[in-house]
Design a protein around this motif. Structure first.
Motif, PDB file in Angstrom:
ATOM      1  N   ARG A 278      47.215  28.084  38.139  1.00 61.25           N
ATOM      2  CA  ARG A 278      48.262  27.426  37.346  1.00 61.25           C
ATOM      3  C   ARG A 278      49.425  28.380  37.080  1.00 61.25           C
ATOM      4  O   ARG A 278      50.598  28.010  37.233  1.00 61.25           O
ATOM      5  N   GLY A 279      49.102  29.623  36.714  1.00 60.79           N
ATOM      6  CA  GLY A 279      50.159  30.600  36.455  1.00 60.79           C
ATOM      7  C   GLY A 279      50.954  30.928  37.703  1.00 60.79           C
ATOM      8  O   GLY A 279      52.175  31.084  37.647  1.00 60.79           O
ATOM      9  N   GLY A 280      50.259  31.034  38.837  1.00 60.08           N
ATOM     10  CA  GLY A 280      50.956  31.325  40.088  1.00 60.08           C
ATOM     11  C   GLY A 280      51.884  30.206  40.501  1.00 60.08           C
ATOM     12  O   GLY A 280      53.001  30.455  40.982  1.00 60.08           O
ATOM     13  N   ILE A 281      51.446  28.968  40.309  1.00 60.36           N
ATOM     14  CA  ILE A 281      52.293  27.811  40.644  1.00 60.36           C
ATOM     15  C   ILE A 281      53.522  27.784  39.748  1.00 60.36           C
ATOM     16  O   ILE A 281      54.649  27.587  40.216  1.00 60.36           O
ATOM     17  N   ALA A 282      53.307  27.990  38.441  1.00 61.43           N
ATOM     18  CA  ALA A 282      54.423  27.966  37.493  1.00 61.43           C
ATOM     19  C   ALA A 282      55.431  29.064  37.823  1.00 61.43           C
ATOM     20  O   ALA A 282      56.651  28.838  37.795  1.00 61.43           O
ATOM     21  N   ALA A 309      36.629  24.910  40.833  1.00 63.49           N
ATOM     22  CA  ALA A 309      36.162  25.878  39.841  1.00 63.49           C
ATOM     23  C   ALA A 309      35.615  27.117  40.531  1.00 63.49           C
ATOM     24  O   ALA A 309      35.008  27.041  41.604  1.00 63.49           O
ATOM     25  N   ASP A 310      35.851  28.276  39.920  1.00 59.01           N
ATOM     26  CA  ASP A 310      35.275  29.533  40.391  1.00 59.01           C
ATOM     27  C   ASP A 310      33.800  29.525  40.010  1.00 59.01           C
ATOM     28  O   ASP A 310      33.456  29.452  38.828  1.00 59.01           O
ATOM     29  N   LYS A 316      37.771  29.712  35.178  1.00 58.15           N
ATOM     30  CA  LYS A 316      38.737  30.048  36.220  1.00 58.15           C
ATOM     31  C   LYS A 316      38.675  28.995  37.322  1.00 58.15           C
ATOM     32  O   LYS A 316      37.612  28.484  37.659  1.00 58.15           O
ATOM     33  N   SER A 317      39.823  28.688  37.879  1.00 60.42           N
ATOM     34  CA  SER A 317      39.869  27.705  38.955  1.00 60.42           C
ATOM     35  C   SER A 317      41.100  27.930  39.819  1.00 60.42           C
ATOM     36  O   SER A 317      42.038  28.633  39.421  1.00 60.42           O
ATOM     37  N   GLY A 390      33.611  28.431  45.983  1.00 59.18           N
ATOM     38  CA  GLY A 390      34.048  29.801  46.200  1.00 59.18           C
ATOM     39  C   GLY A 390      34.280  30.477  44.867  1.00 59.18           C
ATOM     40  O   GLY A 390      34.175  29.844  43.806  1.00 59.18           O
ATOM     41  N   GLY A 391      34.579  31.740  44.913  1.00 57.83           N
ATOM     42  CA  GLY A 391      34.815  32.454  43.668  1.00 57.83           C
ATOM     43  C   GLY A 391      35.125  33.918  43.915  1.00 57.83           C
ATOM     44  O   GLY A 391      35.243  34.374  45.060  1.00 57.83           O
ATOM     45  N   VAL A 392      35.262  34.624  42.827  1.00 52.52           N
ATOM     46  CA  VAL A 392      35.602  36.050  42.876  1.00 52.52           C
ATOM     47  C   VAL A 392      34.529  36.830  42.134  1.00 52.52           C
ATOM     48  O   VAL A 392      34.172  36.496  41.006  1.00 52.52           O
TER      49      VAL A 392
END
Length: 499
Positions: A278-282, A309-310, A316-317, A390-392
């Motif tokens: 969301r932050g990256g898109i914004a 979802a992560d 996180k997603s 997937g996830g980190v």
């Protein structure tokens, strides 16, 4: 009694079984079903085939004023019952009351199937229509009725709202069916390219599993081979004379809840460029995170955007575009739209090779790998249970983050630890080697230290470009899955992994 699926209906076995069971169920009261799905999925084709097999009344609505829509419905219904003159219903109340009257017990023995297609068009001009149908459904729950009413539509936000929260039809439906794109294997069969996995994977990354694109849009223009793929792209998707050229724009414009299409295209472009949070898109579109909540929600409701979802980090997603053609448009076509309109497809495509690999084929390949594990690949693991995603994994010792493209995580319950049965990495254009395997092994160790049960966790390397000899040697020792395009498309079956 269920109707057999016609031979001309490709795939859709589960959907047909659900629809025919609904249409033929011998219950003495009215039943309601809701069928939805994005445009071009073949909903109308499927429902027309159902009416042809089962008998009944089909009405396809069009955009128009209330009086015109009611007049069209009245005329179609008159034709169905064999009336020599068109009906002239004054209101939808009269029309729906008459329609349900045709399913009265004394008018025949078998269920009466009614399909109202593109129902959102009718709701737009007559918002009271769901309430009118609800009244008749409720009435014929107490009285005998043979009615089997299917409401169908492509406006996902409208169709999803029919049965939501306090909507009139909430709790009235016995069937809720979403017609989705073909899976990647079925799509390869549909396009006739299943024998060439490299071509099938590239084709699916562009047009996905939408059936209308092959026949209605391209008149069966299919790439003859992998060598023909580039020319096929230039003469179809990138050609201003092809129906596919503007299709991605139309898909967005057709959604009724989307007003400012420029903003929505910017959101989709941000995701296509790799800004998936969301932050990256914004940040990409120059807005605050709170300002993009509405477009994100609308795109999710329209099934054009999905939030994954992560599986390792609660809360996180990441977002991904669900329609491959839109992703291709935003990554490859939109930045060079003026040149493409000017007929410079060859030049644009020649310069888009890296973008196609990084922003289209690569992310799409990750999704295909997860679909494989969800389907045919589940039998290869030690357990068929668990969430696939997937996830980190954050490695505090190395102060780095390990991205996991394909993971199978089982929830802990009854005091048991959450378990991990697969950690996988997917690469589109990279020959995978031992270093990729070591990174996955490190992620497994970190998760074990965090309390996950990794005793039966396999490591998976998914690559469209192949594997090094050293990695193959490591895999022979067990506990490692090597999945290439041949395995993904069922041409080769790997051995089960039972670490």
């Amino acid at each position: 009694m269920e109707a057999g699926k016609p031979s001309y209906v490709f795939d859709r076995g589960a959907e047909w079984e659900a629809l025919s069971a609904f249409a033929g169920r011998p219950l003495p009261h009215a039943m309601l079903g809701v069928v939805s799905g994005r445009r071009r999925m073949g909903k109308t084709y499927l429902l027309r085939a159902l009416v042809e097999q089962c008998g009944g009344f089909y009405f396809g609505a069009t955009a128009g004023a209330e009086a015109e829509s009611l007049r069209q419905f009245s005329s179609a219904l008159a034709g169905h019952v064999g009336s020599p003159v068109p009906f002239a219903f004054a209101t939808w109340h009269d029309a729906i009351t008459y329609l349900f009257g045709l399913a009265a017990p004394g008018s025949g023995g078998r269920p009466f199937l009614v399909v109202i297609d593109e129902f959102p068009y009718l709701v737009k001009s007559s918002p009271e229509l769901p309430s009118i149908i609800q009244r008749e459904i409720d009435r014929y729950q107490a009285e005998e009725s043979r009615m089997r009413l299917l409401l169908c539509g492509s406006a996902m936000s409208v169709m999803g709202g029919l049965l939501a929260s306090s909507a009139p039809l909430r709790g009235r439906a016995q069937l809720e069916l979403v017609v989705r794109p073909f899976g990647y294997r079925a799509a390869a069969d549909f396009w006739g390219v299943a024998d060439d996995p490299a071509l099938a994977a590239r084709l699916h990354a562009v047009v996905g599993g939408t059936p209308a694109y092959r026949r209605q849009f391209l008149a069966d223009d299919v790439p003859a081979s992998l060598a023909d793929f580039d020319d096929w792209i230039r003469r179809t998707v990138l050609s201003p004379f092809s129906p596919l050229f503007r299709e991605a724009r139309y898909l967005l414009a057709e959604e009724t809840d989307i007003r400012d299409t420029a903003l929505y295209h910017s959101v989709l472009a941000a995701v296509a460029q790799g800004n998936r949070t969301r932050g990256g898109i914004a940040g990409y579109i120059g807005r605050k995170s709170v300002d993009i909540s509405h477009p994100l929600n609308v795109l999710e409701d329209s099934h054009l955007l999905m939030r994954d979802a992560d599986v390792f980090r609660a809360g996180k997603s990441q977002y991904r575009i669900t329609e491959p053609l839109i992703n291709f448009y935003e990554a490859v076509m939109r930045p060079a739209w003026a040149q493409l309109e000017n007929g410079q497809a060859a030049e644009v495509w020649a310069q888009a090779t890296e973008r196609f690999a990084a922003q289209v084929a690569g992310p799409h390949f990750e999704g295909v790998c997860r679909e494989y594990v969800l389907g045919p690949g589940r039998s290869l693991l030690s357990t068929s249970l668990g969430q696939i995603g997937g996830g980190v994994v954050t490695d505090p010792k190395a102060r780095c983050q390990i991205e996991i493209d394909v993971a199978v995580v089982g929830p802990g319950s009854g005091g048991a630890k959450p378990s991990v049965s697969l950690l996988g990495e997917a690469k589109w254009g990279t020959v995978m080697g031992v270093k990729h395997l070591e990174r996955l092994g490190r992620a497994r160790d970190v998760l074990a230290g965090r309390g996950y049960d990794t005793a039966r966790c396999a490591l998976g390397c998914f690559s469209a470009a192949g594997f090094s000899d050293a990695l193959r040697t490591e895999a022979e020792r067990g506990g490692v899955l090597l999945i290439g395009l041949d395995e993904l498309y069922g041409r080769t079956m790997p051995d089960p992994v039972l670490p």
